[in-house]
Motif scaffolding. Structure first.
Motif, mmCIF file in Angstrom:
data_model
loop_
_atom_site.group_PDB
_atom_site.id
_atom_site.type_symbol
_atom_site.label_atom_id
_atom_site.label_comp_id
_atom_site.label_asym_id
_atom_site.label_seq_id
_atom_site.Cartn_x
_atom_site.Cartn_y
_atom_site.Cartn_z
ATOM 1 N N LYS A 191 -2.824 5.473 -2.392
ATOM 2 C CA LYS A 191 -2.754 4.424 -0.953
ATOM 3 C C LYS A 191 -3.782 4.177 -0.402
ATOM 4 N N VAL A 250 0.775 -0.954 -0.441
ATOM 5 C CA VAL A 250 -0.026 0.126 0.015
ATOM 6 C C VAL A 250 0.707 1.238 0.272
ATOM 7 N N GLU A 251 1.696 1.293 0.551
ATOM 8 C CA GLU A 251 3.371 2.173 0.752
ATOM 9 C C GLU A 251 3.273 2.605 -0.132
ATOM 10 N N TYR A 305 -1.898 10.622 5.388
ATOM 11 C CA TYR A 305 -0.363 10.572 4.800
ATOM 12 C C TYR A 305 -0.120 11.940 3.803
ATOM 13 N N TYR A 308 -9.252 4.128 5.799
ATOM 14 C CA TYR A 308 -8.155 4.572 4.849
ATOM 15 C C TYR A 308 -8.519 6.255 5.590
#
Length: 433
Positions: free
Chosen positions: A356, A350-351, A385, A380
């Protein structure tokens, strides 16, 4: 009249033999020692139960050791060996189990019928009739005919449905998409660390208790004390960080809020099991007991989290073990007709992506998880992020799979300091635990 026909005697031998071959079946069986007709078989089965309770694997060596001097009384090691040798496969274990239960019910019914024919006073009759009814109540579910199914469908069509058909999620958008958590469904919730998946699970457990349901939490990572502290903070709106030193950090107002929250929590039917490395069979046993204790309540099961569960048996790869456990959890949901919510880790892949937001392929050792699950959802938070994100404290609940309904994204407010998920509508922006 012979109370144990030849084929029922063979069924007893087959069950005991299967248990000697595949010892973990002892954690699934609904049999008890008195269900067996032969005394020797009762003694052998009790020895197996004792071995399992001692957290040892049921096999020839452990059972013989447990039997000790009684080994010869039940036929000796040679008889035990013949039990195991006579079973070509353990696949028919449930069939043999049902045959034993049928024979047991017939024996008990004959005994009760004899009592009924020899009563000396009217007062004795209700108790005997109640015992006879109990035999029918304990009978495993029978095959449903086409008429049975169509009748149920017709009743659904003809009966007005008020409110949710399932267990309230506490979030209006999520309720609209799912109708609440449905009995028989396996629901997988995946997220990367720090997305709030444990807080989300606790929200669901508390909401069910708020509506007088029973929530069964199996926490493989976090202890029961930490979980309760989180829930008290969520109820009371007290910052979670203050639990590091509550004596020093709690204000007088905090103390009062937590005291009120404890009063609320004490009224709830919240069962927390924090055993590390628990197996799916131990989970099933605990849930079965909870259902027996509270048969008229709505039960919700939460497992935190899938990859920390202990597989039973040997598997060539970890994904096969995970897949086996997800199948067993789905079967449990179906068998007990309850929603089972399982949290899952996601891979680090995912990263590495620009977007993401998780996808189904991100579930670690996904194996057959995608196939077994009725709902797969992901949590999410964009502001995790992107610190400059406009969506501060907003969690996206992404339904990537929904076997019986729509997929899409639900938005909820996440108040991290309290571990609270709320509806986005500011008019209802209050703690709804």
């Amino acid at each position: 009249m012979d109370l144990l026909p030849y084929e029922k005697a063979e069924a007893e031998q087959a069950v005991l033999g299967a248990l000697l071959i595949k010892g973990d079946l002892i954690q699934e069986t609904q049999l008890q020692a008195d269900h067996f007709y032969r005394k020797a078989h009762q003694v052998i089965f009790n020895a197996m139960i004792a071995v399992d309770k001692a957290n040892k694997c049921v096999d020839m060596v452990t059972v013989v050791t447990e039997l000790g001097a009684s080994t010869e009384e039940v036929g000796g090691v040679s008889y035990l060996s013949s039990l195991a040798d006579s079973v070509p496969t353990t696949a028919n274990f449930k069939v043999y189990e049902l045959m034993i239960l049928e024979a047991y019910r017939i024996r008990k019914a004959r005994i009760l019928g004899s009592k009924l024919s020899n009563v000396s006073s009217e007062e004795e009759v209700p108790g005997i009739l109640q015992d006879l009814g109990g035999l029918q109540d304990n009978k495993p579910g029978a095959y449903r005919t086409k008429t049975d199914i169509l009748t149920e469908i017709f009743q659904d069509m003809s009966t007005p449905q008020e409110g949710l058909s399932g267990i309230d999620t506490g979030l209006k958008e999520l309720n609209d998409m799912t109708g609440g958590w449905q009995g028989g469904d396996l629901i997988i919730i995946g997220a990367r660390p720090s997305m709030g998946k444990t807080a989300f699970a606790l929200k669901l457990a508390m909401r069910n208790c708020h509506h007088h349901g029973v929530s069964n939490i199996f926490s493989l990572e976090m202890g029961d004390k930490s979980l309760v502290q989180r829930m008290l903070s969520s109820i009371a709106n007290v910052n979670l960080k203050k639990w590091k030193n509550p004596f020093h950090d709690f204000t007088q107002t905090d103390h009062q809020k937590i005291a009120n929250a404890i009063g609320t929590y004490e009224k709830w039917q919240m069962n927390i099991h924090d055993k590390p490395g628990i197996t799916v069979y131990e989970i099933k046993a605990a849930v079965r007991q909870a259902l027996r204790d509270q048969p008229d309540k709505k039960h919700l099961v939460i497992v935190d989290y899938l990859q920390l569960m202990q597989p039973v048996g040997k598997f060539e790869r970890n994904d096969l073990a995970i897949g086996h456990m997800s199948k067993e959890l789905k079967q449990m949901a179906r068998e007990f007709n309850i929603p089972v919510i399982v949290l899952s880790q996601l891979s680090r892949g995912v990263e590495s992506r620009h977007d993401k937001r998780p996808m189904m392929s991100d579930i670690r050792e996904s194996g057959s998880v995608e196939q077994d699950a009725d709902i797969i959802g992901f949590l999410y938070r964009d502001d995790y992020y992107d610190k400059e994100s406009e969506n501060k404290n907003i969690t996206e609940i992404i339904l990537a799979k929904h076997r019986n309904g729509p997929t899409g994204t639900v938005h909820a407010a996440f108040v991290k300091e309290y571990g609270v998920f709320l509806n986005l509508d500011r008019r209802t922006y209050e703690n709804q635990a």
